[in-house]
Scaffold this active site. Sequence first.
Site, mmCIF file in Angstrom:
data_model
loop_
_atom_site.group_PDB
_atom_site.id
_atom_site.type_symbol
_atom_site.label_atom_id
_atom_site.label_comp_id
_atom_site.label_asym_id
_atom_site.label_seq_id
_atom_site.Cartn_x
_atom_site.Cartn_y
_atom_site.Cartn_z
ATOM 1 N N ASN A 222 0.846 -1.193 0.000
ATOM 2 C CA ASN A 222 0.000 0.000 0.000
ATOM 3 C C ASN A 222 0.875 1.235 0.000
ATOM 4 O O ASN A 222 2.105 1.140 -0.034
ATOM 5 C CB ASN A 222 -0.972 -0.031 1.195
ATOM 6 N N ASP A 291 -4.479 -6.664 5.129
ATOM 7 C CA ASP A 291 -5.500 -7.547 5.697
ATOM 8 C C ASP A 291 -5.412 -8.953 5.114
ATOM 9 O O ASP A 291 -5.788 -9.925 5.771
ATOM 10 C CB ASP A 291 -6.898 -6.977 5.432
ATOM 11 N N ASP A 320 -4.806 -10.266 12.770
ATOM 12 C CA ASP A 320 -4.924 -8.857 13.149
ATOM 13 C C ASP A 320 -3.956 -8.576 14.301
ATOM 14 O O ASP A 320 -4.148 -9.038 15.424
ATOM 15 C CB ASP A 320 -6.366 -8.566 13.574
ATOM 16 N N LYS A 359 -11.866 -3.753 18.212
ATOM 17 C CA LYS A 359 -10.533 -4.214 18.609
ATOM 18 C C LYS A 359 -10.265 -4.013 20.092
ATOM 19 O O LYS A 359 -9.214 -4.415 20.600
ATOM 20 C CB LYS A 359 -9.470 -3.531 17.756
#
Length: 427
Positions: A222, A291, A320, A359
């Site tokens: 990214n 992810d 995660d 989270k």
Amino acid sequence: MDTNNLPAVAGDLAGRHIVLGLSGGIACYKSAELCRLLIKQGATVQVVMTEAAEQFITAVTMQALSLRTVYGSQWDAREPNNMPHINLSREADAILIAPCSADFAARLAQGRSDELLSLLCLARPIDQVPLLIAPAMNREMWAHPATQRNLAQLQADGAVLLGVGSGLQACGETGDGRMLEPAQLLDDLIAFFAPKPLAGQHVLVTAGPTYEAIDPVRGITNLSSGKMGFAIARAAVEAGAQVTLVAGPVGLPTPRGVKRVDVKSAQNMLAAVMHAASAATVFIAAAAVADWRPANPAEQKIKKDGSGRPPELQFVENTDILATVAQSARAQSGALFCVGFAAESQNLLANAQAKRARKDVPLLVGNIGPATFGQDDNALLLVDAQGAQELPRASKRSLAQALVAQIAARLHVEPPRSRASNAERAA
């Protein structure tokens, strides 16, 4: 040149007055750039040179850069009371000796004071004007027991030793003893003056993207530059914390005083974080972690087969990292304070609130990813159980400092006052 009417300069050293002392050594050429950097950060700089220093760089050069007359003699008649060693030391917020030669370190350790620079170091109010030492010498001189004994004595007497660099020296030899680079010394001085609200804390920061391999030459990543995470790591060090930075594939320099662990994939980052989290008291997950990853990366480059169709890729979900750490026993017991980041493209508040709840972290920092990736500035939204607070667009450096202050306050650590400037003391 009269500097009293110069416009105020904003910077990390705004309002600070630094006496920059130069002793004899080829590293004096670095002092010119150091002087420029100090002024760029808002400090005023008074240069004092030994006779030996003037063999390596001229007073004219340092005067042009500092915008102040350079002092070199204890008998300088320009001072009305003929006491430059008293006046110069009383005006300073700190005295920085850069370079500090082996000879000058010995003079300081012995309390000798037969020239201006060592005299004003001895005459300074020791509890108000700190003395910082940036050694510069040949590797054998640095390693000599006499030098190490003198430097140890200076530290015992309250001086701050900034350390040395290692590499090729002017004499042609290679080793320890080089003066630190001007930018490194600037960072050290800024950190020295900064308040220390995170003293005693161990901060773990993740930064940058991850890279998930498709084959040996292609992958999924990214646009995260890592600048925000690196700025946070630097701000945490300046705030007094021990800092470990787990960095994805970025080309940024490591902040001074930070322990850096380089990783590539999300799985690499998870392993590094879990290893370091056992000793951390604060975890700041600023990295943009993928992810998903390809389920079966090819061992060799995938070739076109002439069909015009891309290869079919299967993906598996990455663990995660933030949620895993937040659910650990240390985090659940309150021994580890977790801070998450949410890089969104829309509906920032709603998405950040949902992510924080999902989270189970006490603080979630949201931003609009496309508006900040690769940039030097950002705007943040802090979300906790009480609501949301905006930090308007500013440099990532400034935002990192603000975020660290917020974290310190939430840890119920009362930040001590930063070292007061001479002007503040006088007021």
